[in-house]
Design a protein around this motif. Structure first.
Motif, PDB file in Angstrom:
ATOM      1  N   GLN A 110       0.828  -1.206   0.000  1.00  0.00           N
ATOM      2  CA  GLN A 110       0.000   0.000   0.000  1.00  0.00           C
ATOM      3  C   GLN A 110       0.861   1.255   0.000  1.00  0.00           C
ATOM      4  OE1 GLN A 110      -2.662   0.236   3.323  1.00  0.00           O
ATOM      5  NE2 GLN A 110      -3.775   2.006   2.529  1.00  0.00           N
ATOM      6  N   GLY A 111       1.921   1.242   0.791  1.00  0.00           N
ATOM      7  CA  GLY A 111       2.817   2.398   0.822  1.00  0.00           C
ATOM      8  C   GLY A 111       3.516   2.612  -0.505  1.00  0.00           C
ATOM      9  N   LYS A 112       3.980   1.530  -1.131  1.00  0.00           N
ATOM     10  CA  LYS A 112       4.633   1.646  -2.436  1.00  0.00           C
ATOM     11  C   LYS A 112       3.665   2.185  -3.487  1.00  0.00           C
ATOM     12  CE  LYS A 112       8.834   0.140  -1.678  1.00  0.00           C
ATOM     13  NZ  LYS A 112      10.007   1.020  -1.889  1.00  0.00           N
ATOM     14  N   ALA A 113       2.398   1.730  -3.404  1.00  0.00           N
ATOM     15  CA  ALA A 113       1.392   2.215  -4.361  1.00  0.00           C
ATOM     16  C   ALA A 113       1.152   3.714  -4.183  1.00  0.00           C
ATOM     17  CB  ALA A 113       0.088   1.448  -4.179  1.00  0.00           C
ATOM     18  N   LEU A 114       1.095   4.174  -2.928  1.00  0.00           N
ATOM     19  CA  LEU A 114       0.915   5.607  -2.668  1.00  0.00           C
ATOM     20  C   LEU A 114       2.121   6.411  -3.149  1.00  0.00           C
ATOM     21  CD1 LEU A 114      -0.731   5.568   0.878  1.00  0.00           C
ATOM     22  CD2 LEU A 114      -1.788   6.298  -1.271  1.00  0.00           C
ATOM     23  N   GLY A 119       4.518  10.083  -6.980  1.00  0.00           N
ATOM     24  CA  GLY A 119       5.518  10.368  -8.009  1.00  0.00           C
ATOM     25  C   GLY A 119       4.882  10.751  -9.331  1.00  0.00           C
ATOM     26  N   GLN A 120       3.825  10.064  -9.684  1.00  0.00           N
ATOM     27  CA  GLN A 120       3.139  10.377 -10.950  1.00  0.00           C
ATOM     28  C   GLN A 120       2.505  11.767 -10.885  1.00  0.00           C
ATOM     29  OE1 GLN A 120       0.142   7.535 -11.938  1.00  0.00           O
ATOM     30  NE2 GLN A 120      -0.467   8.543 -13.843  1.00  0.00           N
ATOM     31  N   ARG A 121       1.848  12.086  -9.795  1.00  0.00           N
ATOM     32  CA  ARG A 121       1.191  13.389  -9.683  1.00  0.00           C
ATOM     33  C   ARG A 121       2.218  14.510  -9.538  1.00  0.00           C
ATOM     34  NH1 ARG A 121      -4.366  12.527  -6.091  1.00  0.00           N
ATOM     35  NH2 ARG A 121      -5.319  11.014  -7.534  1.00  0.00           N
ATOM     36  N   ARG A 122       3.347  14.213  -8.920  1.00  0.00           N
ATOM     37  CA  ARG A 122       4.396  15.232  -8.845  1.00  0.00           C
ATOM     38  C   ARG A 122       4.933  15.550 -10.233  1.00  0.00           C
ATOM     39  NH1 ARG A 122      10.426  14.869  -6.010  1.00  0.00           N
ATOM     40  NH2 ARG A 122      10.847  17.116  -6.160  1.00  0.00           N
ATOM     41  N   SER A 162      -2.576  13.340  -2.625  1.00  0.00           N
ATOM     42  CA  SER A 162      -1.935  12.027  -2.578  1.00  0.00           C
ATOM     43  C   SER A 162      -0.881  11.971  -1.470  1.00  0.00           C
ATOM     44  CB  SER A 162      -1.312  11.693  -3.930  1.00  0.00           C
ATOM     45  OG  SER A 162      -0.327  12.661  -4.286  1.00  0.00           O
ATOM     46  N   MET A 163      -0.175  13.074  -1.251  1.00  0.00           N
ATOM     47  CA  MET A 163       0.799  13.119  -0.166  1.00  0.00           C
ATOM     48  C   MET A 163       0.089  13.050   1.197  1.00  0.00           C
ATOM     49  SD  MET A 163       3.584  15.910  -1.481  1.00  0.00           S
ATOM     50  CE  MET A 163       4.742  15.477  -0.211  1.00  0.00           C
ATOM     51  N   GLY A 164      -1.067  13.682   1.290  1.00  0.00           N
ATOM     52  CA  GLY A 164      -1.847  13.632   2.528  1.00  0.00           C
ATOM     53  C   GLY A 164      -2.291  12.218   2.861  1.00  0.00           C
ATOM     54  N   LYS A 165      -2.602  11.426   1.831  1.00  0.00           N
ATOM     55  CA  LYS A 165      -2.972  10.027   2.064  1.00  0.00           C
ATOM     56  C   LYS A 165      -1.810   9.252   2.681  1.00  0.00           C
ATOM     57  CE  LYS A 165      -6.296   9.694  -1.773  1.00  0.00           C
ATOM     58  NZ  LYS A 165      -6.577   9.014  -3.055  1.00  0.00           N
ATOM     59  N   LEU A 166      -0.617   9.453   2.123  1.00  0.00           N
ATOM     60  CA  LEU A 166       0.557   8.776   2.670  1.00  0.00           C
ATOM     61  C   LEU A 166       0.836   9.250   4.104  1.00  0.00           C
ATOM     62  CD1 LEU A 166       2.959   6.855   2.175  1.00  0.00           C
ATOM     63  CD2 LEU A 166       4.265   8.860   1.426  1.00  0.00           C
ATOM     64  N   GLN A 167       0.704  10.570   4.302  1.00  0.00           N
ATOM     65  CA  GLN A 167       0.918  11.122   5.638  1.00  0.00           C
ATOM     66  C   GLN A 167      -0.062  10.517   6.645  1.00  0.00           C
ATOM     67  OE1 GLN A 167       0.017  15.313   5.993  1.00  0.00           O
ATOM     68  NE2 GLN A 167       1.602  15.609   7.556  1.00  0.00           N
TER      69      GLN A 167
END
Length: 297
Positions: A110-114, A119-122, A162-167
């Motif tokens: 899950q972390g790798k997918a996020l 990375g794609q959105r960046r 997307s970064m907020g999801k990982l956070q």
């Protein structure tokens, strides 16, 4: 073999060995519990550090996004551009370092997918940003304003989302690790308390059994000695014990039997003396009668 068949020294050694064994077992359990708690805390600290890196990553990205929006709103103001661009470059370097740290430490699917999504959105955000500034520098301010609202701002929002999801995931992992660590500590405490109670019960049982195995034959020996001292030789002394107390009871039994034999011999001798005394008395009487008869004659 029962406890009563053991020597007193062996029984005491068994008691001390049992207590020491229980102490060693509890100490080993406490040590393993501490090691497990230590490892759990190390895991929590690792996740907290990772969550802190994610927080810094998000904070630096928001800061750079704010600077980019400020540059976009300045309509290519030279002073603003000169002030913000070095800061943006410096923060971008810091963002790259933080991202590499997370890429190395996050191993879950899950972390790798996020991370892949981020990375794609960046990349989309950077491409959109470059295209926006290219349009702005080209002098087409109307198209640049349109691109800012339609493309750049949504790209920033999606990137930060997307970064907020990982956070959020990192903080949830920290919360779960803390909860698991607390549960593990409580479980270890409960196990130690239960085993301590069992150890106390076993120690009390062993102490009771050993004390009883010593005091009961001692009481029996005291009763026998008291009875013999009072002249009562009728008590039977029988024991199957093989320890020192059994030897003591056997010795008391032998002493009582010896006293019985001695008393019997004394009584027999007394009876013989009484018989002889009666015979002597009878002979004396007969002699006295004959003496009187002789004197009369």
């Amino acid at each position: 073999m029962s406890i009563s068949q053991l020597k007193i020294g062996q029984r005491l050694a068994l008691a001390f060995a049992s207590v020491l064994a229980l102490l060693v077992a509890l100490s080993a359990l406490a040590w393993f519990s501490l090691e497990a708690s230590k490892q759990a805390m190390q895991g929590v600290e690792h996740l907290e550090r990772r969550a802190s890196v994610a927080d810094q990553w998000v904070a630096n990205t928001r800061l750079n996004a704010t600077r980019v929006i400020a540059l976009a709103k300045s309509n290519n103001n030279t002073d603003v551009d000169t002030f913000f661009k070095p800061l943006i470059a410096e923060t971008t370097t810091r963002i790259n370092e933080l991202q590499k740290t997370l890429d190395a430490e996050i191993t879950s699917e899950q972390g790798k997918a996020l991370l892949a999504e981020i990375g794609q959105r960046r990349k989309t955000y950077i491409d959109t940003r470059n295209e926006f500034f290219k349009t702005l520098l080209g002098g087409d301010s109307f198209a640049a304003d349109s691109m800012l609202e339609a493309d750049l701002m949504p790209a920033i929002d999606r990137y930060l989302e997307s970064m907020g999801k990982l956070q959020q995931q990192e903080h949830e992992l920290v919360s779960k690790a803390v909860a698991a660590s607390d549960a593990s500590i409580r479980q270890q405490e409960l196990i130690i308390l239960v085993l301590s109670g069992i150890a106390l019960l076993m120690a009390a049982l062993v102490a009771w059994r050993i004390t009883r195995s010593i005091t009961e034959p001692l009481k029996e020996a005291v009763c026998i000695a008291t009875a013999v001292a009072g002249g009562d030789l009728s008590q039977k002394v029988e024991t199957k014990r093989k320890d020192e107390l059994g030897e003591l009871l056997n010795a008391l039994g032998a002493m009582k039997n010896s006293l019985v034999s001695t008393v019997s011999q004394v009584r027999s001798a007394t009876d013989s003396i009484n018989t002889a005394s009666l015979e002597i008395a009878s002979g004396n009487q007969d002699l006295s009668a004959r003496t009187e008869q002789a004197a009369s004659n």
